[in-house]
Motif scaffolding. Structure first.
Motif, PDB file in Angstrom:
ATOM      1  N   CYS A 120      32.829  42.961  47.487  1.00 55.23           N
ATOM      2  CA  CYS A 120      34.286  44.065  46.578  1.00 55.23           C
ATOM      3  C   CYS A 120      35.894  43.033  47.080  1.00 55.23           C
ATOM      4  N   ALA A 121      36.083  43.141  48.841  1.00 53.55           N
ATOM      5  CA  ALA A 121      37.326  42.161  49.025  1.00 53.55           C
ATOM      6  C   ALA A 121      37.078  40.967  49.012  1.00 53.55           C
ATOM      7  N   ILE A 164      40.853  36.434  44.676  1.00 49.31           N
ATOM      8  CA  ILE A 164      42.362  36.882  43.407  1.00 49.31           C
ATOM      9  C   ILE A 164      43.508  36.976  43.846  1.00 49.31           C
ATOM     10  N   ALA A 165      43.912  37.320  44.997  1.00 52.01           N
ATOM     11  CA  ALA A 165      45.263  37.540  45.496  1.00 52.01           C
ATOM     12  C   ALA A 165      45.125  36.784  46.071  1.00 52.01           C
ATOM     13  N   GLY A 166      44.869  35.458  46.839  1.00 51.48           N
ATOM     14  CA  GLY A 166      45.641  34.113  47.278  1.00 51.48           C
ATOM     15  C   GLY A 166      45.700  32.824  45.951  1.00 51.48           C
ATOM     16  N   GLN A 196      34.845  40.196  37.325  1.00 50.30           N
ATOM     17  CA  GLN A 196      33.329  40.773  38.864  1.00 50.30           C
ATOM     18  C   GLN A 196      34.299  41.028  39.512  1.00 50.30           C
ATOM     19  N   ARG A 197      35.293  41.370  39.781  1.00 44.38           N
ATOM     20  CA  ARG A 197      36.351  42.451  40.300  1.00 44.38           C
ATOM     21  C   ARG A 197      36.051  43.742  39.227  1.00 44.38           C
ATOM     22  N   HIS A 244      33.715  49.463  40.266  1.00 40.29           N
ATOM     23  CA  HIS A 244      33.283  50.567  40.160  1.00 40.29           C
ATOM     24  C   HIS A 244      31.900  51.165  40.876  1.00 40.29           C
ATOM     25  N   PHE A 245      31.651  50.286  41.811  1.00 43.26           N
ATOM     26  CA  PHE A 245      30.582  50.405  43.021  1.00 43.26           C
ATOM     27  C   PHE A 245      31.255  51.128  44.113  1.00 43.26           C
TER      28      PHE A 245
END
Ligand SMILES: Cc1cc2nc3c(=O)[nH]c(=O)nc-3n(C[C@H](O)[C@H](O)[C@H](O)COP(=O)(O)OP(=O)(O)OC[C@H]3O[C@@H](n4cnc5c(N)ncnc54)[C@H](O)[C@@H]3O)c2cc1C
Length: 415
Positions: free
Chosen positions: A293-294, A300-302, A318-319, A324-325
């Motif tokens: 997840c990280a 995405i942030a980058g 994907q995120r 959900h996990f």
């Protein structure tokens, strides 16, 4: 030292590494800052221990191929002015200027106080794992692993690998919740496979759900732990008790920057943008969701910080899957109310300043307790007792004061 970068990322764990790769590959001038000497954060801890983990190796090599500058052994200690960070490095200090900032400062273990929890040999599971990975000998030691979350499982596996005798894993979450979590893993085959492999290796170790520690005993060192399932109580002999009740995010820097924090986590938009313009956050800061997840949030942030919105958007699905996990993780391993009542009046809660639970209860909140008992004002600056006070007394800090990490006075007066 004064430097200027278009994008600065704080934290070289999976989230920060991924953000740095994404931003540097989008042709931005990028710096990745971490206070440790290694890449990979809490889970990977550098090339040496991570070279056997293909995912870690891939990301570390990708980062090394990128144009990003690594500022390791560099602690961000304060935010003196907008667009500026005060850092300490090799005994000196300096400023780093940024146009966009990505926060990826991760999480730490959550400890809940119970009688005996400050005895030598009672240690956080993640902390013990880190010591063992760096050569601390545990061969032949009897270890009880207790608390909550999948980290207990991973740590027990690691301890057994290094020759410890793990006698029990005590998970406070109920059996039903853990089974539901296991069924949810059917939607995440890689995690299911990982969990099944660990369970197989730990097949001789009792995994007790709905069980938690109430007391640790010993004179110079923990020698016995008392466990309960709420109706039955029993003791087990041990040489080490690895006990932690999950993770809590390192939100000191986001708070110092003025980012909104909701329910303990940094609030972000779909672009991982915080409530402060130009400041993004990713990884454990936004929710406890594990390394995959990280990695996804970090990318995405980058990309978003670099203005590469199309690449960022391609990772949204994907995120969503990892979120959900993450939600299932939070639900399954939510802490049971009984854990709030483990401390007796004599139990020390602030171990730096020796403040007992009985004394803390007399105050109205953090500010009052700090002023009158120095609770939370020792070397750890409330990093240990802060989480406990939040969980058992409902206290949250009213403000964050610099430095956010221990620093030299000369660094602070230089600003
Ligand atoms: C002690 C511990 C052990 C863990 N072990 C495992 C494990 O074995 N397996 C597993 O699946 N998960 C483990 N986890 C969970 C792990 O944190 C996540 O799975 C994942 O690594 C989170 O990635 P992240 O990038 O969000 O944060 P992290 O990996 O925590 O990375 C954050 C980085 O930011 C740096 N940092 C923080 N503040 C500053 C600052 N002010 N200045 C400079 N640098 C700063 C930290 O030193 C760290 O390197 C562990 C967690 C902890 C706390």
């Amino acid at each position: 030292m004064t430097s200027h970068f278009e994008i600065v990322i704080i934290g070289a764990g999976p989230a920060g590494l991924a953000a740095a790769c994404a931003a540097a590959e989008s042709d931005k001038r990028v710096a990745l800052i971490d206070d440790t000497p290694w890449l990979g954060g809490q889970i990977w801890r550098g090339q040496q221990t991570s070279s056997s983990i293909p995912q870690a190796r891939q990301w570390i090599e990708r980062f090394r191929r990128s144009s990003a500058t690594l500022l390791d052994r560099t602690a961000v200690i304060a935010v003196p002015r907008p667009g500026e960070l005060l850092v300490e490095r090799e005994g000196g200090s300096g400023e780093i200027h940024w146009e966009k900032l990505v926060l990826a400062t991760g999480a730490r273990e959550l400890f809940l106080p119970f009688p005996g929890w400050t005895l030598p040999g009672v240690i956080g599971p993640g902390g013990l794992q880190a010591l063992v990975k760096n050569g601390w000998p545990v061969r032949g030691q009897r270890v009880v692993v207790a608390g909550s979350g999948p980290l207990l499982f991973a740590v027990a596996d690691g301890l057994q690998h290094y020759g410890a005798k793990v006698t029990t894993i005590a998970e406070q979450a109920s059996w039903n919740r853990v089974v539901d979590f296991g069924l949810m893993l059917l939607g995440h085959p890689s995690k299911l496979f990982q969990a099944a492999a660990i369970k197989w290796r730990l097949r001789d170790v009792p995994y007790r759900c709905g069980v938690w520690p109430t007391k640790a005993e010993g004179t110079e060192q923990v020698r016995r732990v008392t466990l309960t399932d709420g109706t039955r109580t029993w003791s087990e002999d041990c040489d080490l008790l690895a006990c932690g009740f999950g993770l809590e995010p390192n939100v000191e820097l986001p708070l110092a920057l003025g980012c909104e924090v909701t329910d303990g986590f940094v609030r972000v938009s779909k672009w991982q943008l915080t409530t402060v313009a130009g400041v993004y956050a990713a990884g454990q800061l936004t929710g406890i969701g594990g390394a995959d997840c990280a990695l996804t949030e970090g990318q995405i942030a980058g990309y978003a910080a670099a203005g590469n919105r199309a690449r960022a958007e391609s990772l949204f699905a994907q995120r969503a899957s990892w979120h959900h996990f993450r939600s299932a993780l939070a639900e399954a391993f939510a802490l049971r109310p009984q854990l709030k009542t483990l401390a007796s009046d004599e139990t020390v809660v602030c171990r730096c300043e020796d403040v007992s639970f009985g004394k803390m209860k007399l105050f109205n909140g953090w500010r009052d307790a700090k002023l009158q008992s120095r609770c939370g004002m020792g070397p750890c600056q409330g990093r240990i007792c802060g989480g406990a006070a939040k969980a058992i007394l409902g206290w949250t800090p009213e403000s964050v004061r610099p430095p956010v990490l221990p620093a030299q006075v000369k660094s602070l007066i230089s600003t």
